[in-house]
Scaffold this motif. Structure first.
Motif, PDB file in Angstrom:
ATOM      1  N   GLN A  96       0.866  -1.179   0.000  1.00  0.00           N
ATOM      2  CA  GLN A  96       0.000   0.000   0.000  1.00  0.00           C
ATOM      3  C   GLN A  96       0.900   1.225   0.000  1.00  0.00           C
ATOM      4  OE1 GLN A  96      -2.258  -0.331   3.616  1.00  0.00           O
ATOM      5  NE2 GLN A  96      -4.115  -0.896   2.522  1.00  0.00           N
ATOM      6  N   PHE A  97       0.388   2.324  -0.523  1.00  0.00           N
ATOM      7  CA  PHE A  97       1.120   3.583  -0.425  1.00  0.00           C
ATOM      8  C   PHE A  97       1.107   4.015   1.034  1.00  0.00           C
ATOM      9  CE2 PHE A  97       0.467   3.590  -4.921  1.00  0.00           C
ATOM     10  CZ  PHE A  97       1.507   4.350  -5.433  1.00  0.00           C
ATOM     11  N   SER A  98       2.225   4.523   1.513  1.00  0.00           N
ATOM     12  CA  SER A  98       2.302   5.022   2.888  1.00  0.00           C
ATOM     13  C   SER A  98       3.272   6.189   2.925  1.00  0.00           C
ATOM     14  CB  SER A  98       2.758   3.924   3.849  1.00  0.00           C
ATOM     15  OG  SER A  98       4.071   3.516   3.562  1.00  0.00           O
ATOM     16  N   ASP A  99       3.176   7.000   3.943  1.00  0.00           N
ATOM     17  CA  ASP A  99       4.076   8.132   4.173  1.00  0.00           C
ATOM     18  C   ASP A  99       4.008   9.187   3.081  1.00  0.00           C
ATOM     19  OD1 ASP A  99       4.905   6.864   6.483  1.00  0.00           O
ATOM     20  OD2 ASP A  99       6.655   5.957   5.521  1.00  0.00           O
ATOM     21  N   GLY A 100       3.022   9.149   2.214  1.00  0.00           N
ATOM     22  CA  GLY A 100       2.834  10.213   1.244  1.00  0.00           C
ATOM     23  C   GLY A 100       3.617  10.068  -0.047  1.00  0.00           C
ATOM     24  N   VAL A 101       3.313  10.942  -0.963  1.00  0.00           N
ATOM     25  CA  VAL A 101       3.981  11.021  -2.266  1.00  0.00           C
ATOM     26  C   VAL A 101       4.453  12.458  -2.416  1.00  0.00           C
ATOM     27  CG1 VAL A 101       3.697  10.805  -4.766  1.00  0.00           C
ATOM     28  CG2 VAL A 101       2.430   9.278  -3.238  1.00  0.00           C
ATOM     29  N   SER A 102       5.706  12.631  -2.802  1.00  0.00           N
ATOM     30  CA  SER A 102       6.199  13.997  -3.012  1.00  0.00           C
ATOM     31  C   SER A 102       6.791  14.122  -4.410  1.00  0.00           C
ATOM     32  CB  SER A 102       7.253  14.363  -1.957  1.00  0.00           C
ATOM     33  OG  SER A 102       8.426  13.600  -2.141  1.00  0.00           O
ATOM     34  N   ALA A 103       6.608  15.288  -4.986  1.00  0.00           N
ATOM     35  CA  ALA A 103       7.165  15.592  -6.306  1.00  0.00           C
ATOM     36  C   ALA A 103       7.708  17.009  -6.254  1.00  0.00           C
ATOM     37  CB  ALA A 103       6.096  15.464  -7.382  1.00  0.00           C
ATOM     38  N   ARG A 104       8.991  17.158  -6.518  1.00  0.00           N
ATOM     39  CA  ARG A 104       9.572  18.497  -6.549  1.00  0.00           C
ATOM     40  C   ARG A 104      10.254  18.698  -7.893  1.00  0.00           C
ATOM     41  NH1 ARG A 104      15.086  19.006  -5.616  1.00  0.00           N
ATOM     42  NH2 ARG A 104      16.115  17.086  -5.005  1.00  0.00           N
ATOM     43  N   GLU A 105      10.356  19.952  -8.274  1.00  0.00           N
ATOM     44  CA  GLU A 105      10.964  20.266  -9.559  1.00  0.00           C
ATOM     45  C   GLU A 105      12.465  20.076  -9.478  1.00  0.00           C
ATOM     46  OE1 GLU A 105       9.745  24.206 -10.542  1.00  0.00           O
ATOM     47  OE2 GLU A 105       7.632  23.644 -10.723  1.00  0.00           O
ATOM     48  N   ALA A 106      13.021  19.455 -10.497  1.00  0.00           N
ATOM     49  CA  ALA A 106      14.464  19.235 -10.556  1.00  0.00           C
ATOM     50  C   ALA A 106      15.164  20.561 -10.816  1.00  0.00           C
ATOM     51  CB  ALA A 106      14.803  18.228 -11.656  1.00  0.00           C
ATOM     52  N   ASP A 107      16.386  20.682 -10.294  1.00  0.00           N
ATOM     53  CA  ASP A 107      17.131  21.931 -10.429  1.00  0.00           C
ATOM     54  C   ASP A 107      17.631  22.170 -11.846  1.00  0.00           C
ATOM     55  OD1 ASP A 107      16.793  22.490  -7.737  1.00  0.00           O
ATOM     56  OD2 ASP A 107      18.639  21.472  -7.171  1.00  0.00           O
ATOM     57  N   THR A 108      18.111  21.131 -12.504  1.00  0.00           N
ATOM     58  CA  THR A 108      18.766  21.328 -13.792  1.00  0.00           C
ATOM     59  C   THR A 108      17.996  20.752 -14.966  1.00  0.00           C
ATOM     60  OG1 THR A 108      20.026  19.296 -13.485  1.00  0.00           O
ATOM     61  CG2 THR A 108      21.047  21.359 -12.734  1.00  0.00           C
ATOM     62  N   GLN A 109      16.893  20.063 -14.701  1.00  0.00           N
ATOM     63  CA  GLN A 109      16.138  19.442 -15.783  1.00  0.00           C
ATOM     64  C   GLN A 109      14.678  19.852 -15.687  1.00  0.00           C
ATOM     65  OE1 GLN A 109      17.075  15.439 -14.722  1.00  0.00           O
ATOM     66  NE2 GLN A 109      18.684  15.265 -16.263  1.00  0.00           N
ATOM     67  N   ALA A 110      13.984  19.766 -16.785  1.00  0.00           N
ATOM     68  CA  ALA A 110      12.560  20.067 -16.820  1.00  0.00           C
ATOM     69  C   ALA A 110      11.801  18.802 -16.442  1.00  0.00           C
ATOM     70  CB  ALA A 110      12.150  20.560 -18.202  1.00  0.00           C
ATOM     71  N   ALA A 111      11.846  18.488 -15.146  1.00  0.00           N
ATOM     72  CA  ALA A 111      11.244  17.239 -14.681  1.00  0.00           C
ATOM     73  C   ALA A 111      10.920  17.336 -13.196  1.00  0.00           C
ATOM     74  CB  ALA A 111      12.199  16.078 -14.933  1.00  0.00           C
ATOM     75  N   TRP A 112      10.057  16.417 -12.745  1.00  0.00           N
ATOM     76  CA  TRP A 112       9.760  16.283 -11.314  1.00  0.00           C
ATOM     77  C   TRP A 112      10.592  15.137 -10.746  1.00  0.00           C
ATOM     78  CZ3 TRP A 112       5.288  16.643 -14.547  1.00  0.00           C
ATOM     79  CH2 TRP A 112       4.563  17.836 -14.406  1.00  0.00           C
ATOM     80  N   LEU A 113      11.121  15.341  -9.572  1.00  0.00           N
ATOM     81  CA  LEU A 113      11.763  14.259  -8.828  1.00  0.00           C
ATOM     82  C   LEU A 113      10.702  13.737  -7.858  1.00  0.00           C
ATOM     83  CD1 LEU A 113      15.208  15.925  -8.099  1.00  0.00           C
ATOM     84  CD2 LEU A 113      14.651  14.250  -9.876  1.00  0.00           C
ATOM     85  N   VAL A 114      10.268  12.521  -8.079  1.00  0.00           N
ATOM     86  CA  VAL A 114       9.143  11.954  -7.347  1.00  0.00           C
ATOM     87  C   VAL A 114       9.661  10.927  -6.340  1.00  0.00           C
ATOM     88  CG1 VAL A 114       6.964  10.689  -7.565  1.00  0.00           C
ATOM     89  CG2 VAL A 114       7.676  12.279  -9.364  1.00  0.00           C
ATOM     90  N   GLN A 115       9.112  10.989  -5.133  1.00  0.00           N
ATOM     91  CA  GLN A 115       9.461  10.026  -4.086  1.00  0.00           C
ATOM     92  C   GLN A 115       8.186   9.547  -3.427  1.00  0.00           C
ATOM     93  OE1 GLN A 115      11.930  12.499  -1.575  1.00  0.00           O
ATOM     94  NE2 GLN A 115      13.766  11.513  -2.359  1.00  0.00           N
ATOM     95  N   PHE A 116       8.124   8.243  -3.144  1.00  0.00           N
ATOM     96  CA  PHE A 116       7.009   7.695  -2.384  1.00  0.00           C
ATOM     97  C   PHE A 116       7.445   6.401  -1.720  1.00  0.00           C
ATOM     98  CE2 PHE A 116       6.517   6.260  -6.758  1.00  0.00           C
ATOM     99  CZ  PHE A 116       6.253   4.912  -6.646  1.00  0.00           C
ATOM    100  N   THR A 117       6.633   5.966  -0.771  1.00  0.00           N
ATOM    101  CA  THR A 117       6.946   4.750  -0.020  1.00  0.00           C
ATOM    102  C   THR A 117       5.793   3.776  -0.150  1.00  0.00           C
ATOM    103  OG1 THR A 117       8.213   6.042   1.570  1.00  0.00           O
ATOM    104  CG2 THR A 117       7.571   3.837   2.255  1.00  0.00           C
ATOM    105  N   LEU A 118       6.147   2.532  -0.392  1.00  0.00           N
ATOM    106  CA  LEU A 118       5.175   1.442  -0.428  1.00  0.00           C
ATOM    107  C   LEU A 118       5.441   0.564   0.789  1.00  0.00           C
ATOM    108  CD1 LEU A 118       5.506   0.515  -4.213  1.00  0.00           C
ATOM    109  CD2 LEU A 118       3.654   1.803  -3.146  1.00  0.00           C
ATOM    110  N   SER A 119       4.402   0.253   1.520  1.00  0.00           N
ATOM    111  CA  SER A 119       4.535  -0.538   2.740  1.00  0.00           C
ATOM    112  C   SER A 119       3.889  -1.902   2.528  1.00  0.00           C
ATOM    113  CB  SER A 119       3.860   0.193   3.895  1.00  0.00           C
ATOM    114  OG  SER A 119       4.122  -0.458   5.103  1.00  0.00           O
ATOM    115  N   GLU A 120       4.571  -2.935   2.972  1.00  0.00           N
ATOM    116  CA  GLU A 120       4.087  -4.306   2.802  1.00  0.00           C
ATOM    117  C   GLU A 120       2.807  -4.535   3.589  1.00  0.00           C
ATOM    118  OE1 GLU A 120       5.978  -8.747   3.187  1.00  0.00           O
ATOM    119  OE2 GLU A 120       6.571  -7.257   4.667  1.00  0.00           O
TER     120      GLU A 120
END
Length: 180
Positions: A96-120
Motif C-alpha cells: 500500500q502507499f504510505s508516508d505520502g507522495v512527493s514531487a519536486r521540480e528538478a534543479d537542472t532538468q525540466a522534470a519532477w523528482l518523485v518520491q514515495f513509499t510502499l509498505s508491505e
C-alpha cells in the motif's frame, strides 16, 4: 528496472527502489553499559521509490497520483500486487502507499523528482503471528475478598472459611444489622 502495481506500470526515468526491513528492539541495559536488547518483532517491510518524470509526461504523474489516492471498500487504502525484482528479493507481494507522495521540480532538468513509499501488507511475520495460538490468560486471585464486596455479597457467606474471631464479628454484625 520495472515497477508494476496490479499490472499497471509506474512510468518514469531513473527508477530507484530501496527496500527496508525494520527490526524493533528495546534497550534492556537500564543505567548500565550492558548491550542486552529485547526483540519486539519485525515491522512491515517498506520500499522507498524515487524516479524522475519529465514535465512533458505529466500524464505519468497523474497516473501515479491516481494509484496513490485509490481506496478500497470502507475508505481503506487500496492494496496492490507488486511486480519488481527488489520486492521479489525481499519477499514482498502486496503493498500500500504510505508516508505520502512527493514531487519536486528538478534543479537542472525540466522534470519532477518523485518520491514515495510502499509498505508491505499481509507480511509473512504478520501471518505467522496470526496463526500462532494466543497465550491463554489464567484467572488470578489473591487471598481475601474483592474491593467493595462484603463477606455476605453473594447471599450467604457459607463458601468462605471464617476464623473464630471473624465468626464472632459476623454474629455481632448480623445482630446489629439483620438482613431483611
Amino acid at each position: 528496472m520495472t515497477l508494476l502495481l496490479d499490472g499497471e506500470q509506474v512510468m518514469g526515468k531513473n527508477l530507484k527502489i530501496t527496500a527496508n526491513l525494520r527490526i524493533e528492539a528495546d534497550d534492556m541495559s537500564g543505567q548500565t553499559s550492558n548491550t542486552d536488547t529485547a526483540h519486539k518483532g519485525f515491522k512491515p517491510k517498506t520500499l522507498a521509490v524515487t524516479l524522475m518524470i519529465p514535465f512533458v509526461d505529466s500524464a505519468q504523474l497523474r497516473t501515479l497520483m491516481r494509484l496513490a489516492e485509490a481506496t478500497a471498500g470502507g475508505g481503506q487504502l487500496k492494496m496492490y500486487r507488486i511486480v519488481n525484482d527488489t520486492a521479489a528479493a525481499f519477499g514482498i507481494r502486496e503493498v500500500q502507499f504510505s508516508d505520502g507522495v512527493s514531487a519536486r521540480e528538478a534543479d537542472t532538468q525540466a522534470a519532477w523528482l518523485v518520491q514515495f513509499t510502499l509498505s508491505e501488507k499481509a507480511s509473512n511475520p504478520e501471518k505467522v503471528e496470526q496463526r500462532r495460538a494466543a497465550n491463554g490468560v489464567s484467572a488470578q486471585s489473591a487471598p481475601g475478598q474483592a474491593v467493595g464486596g462484603s463477606a455476605n455479597a453473594a447471599g450467604t457467606g457459607a463458601d468462605q472459611e471464617l476464623s473464630g474471631f471473624e465468626k464472632t464479628l459476623k454474629k455481632l454484625d448480623d445482630y446489629l444489622a439483620p438482613q431483611a
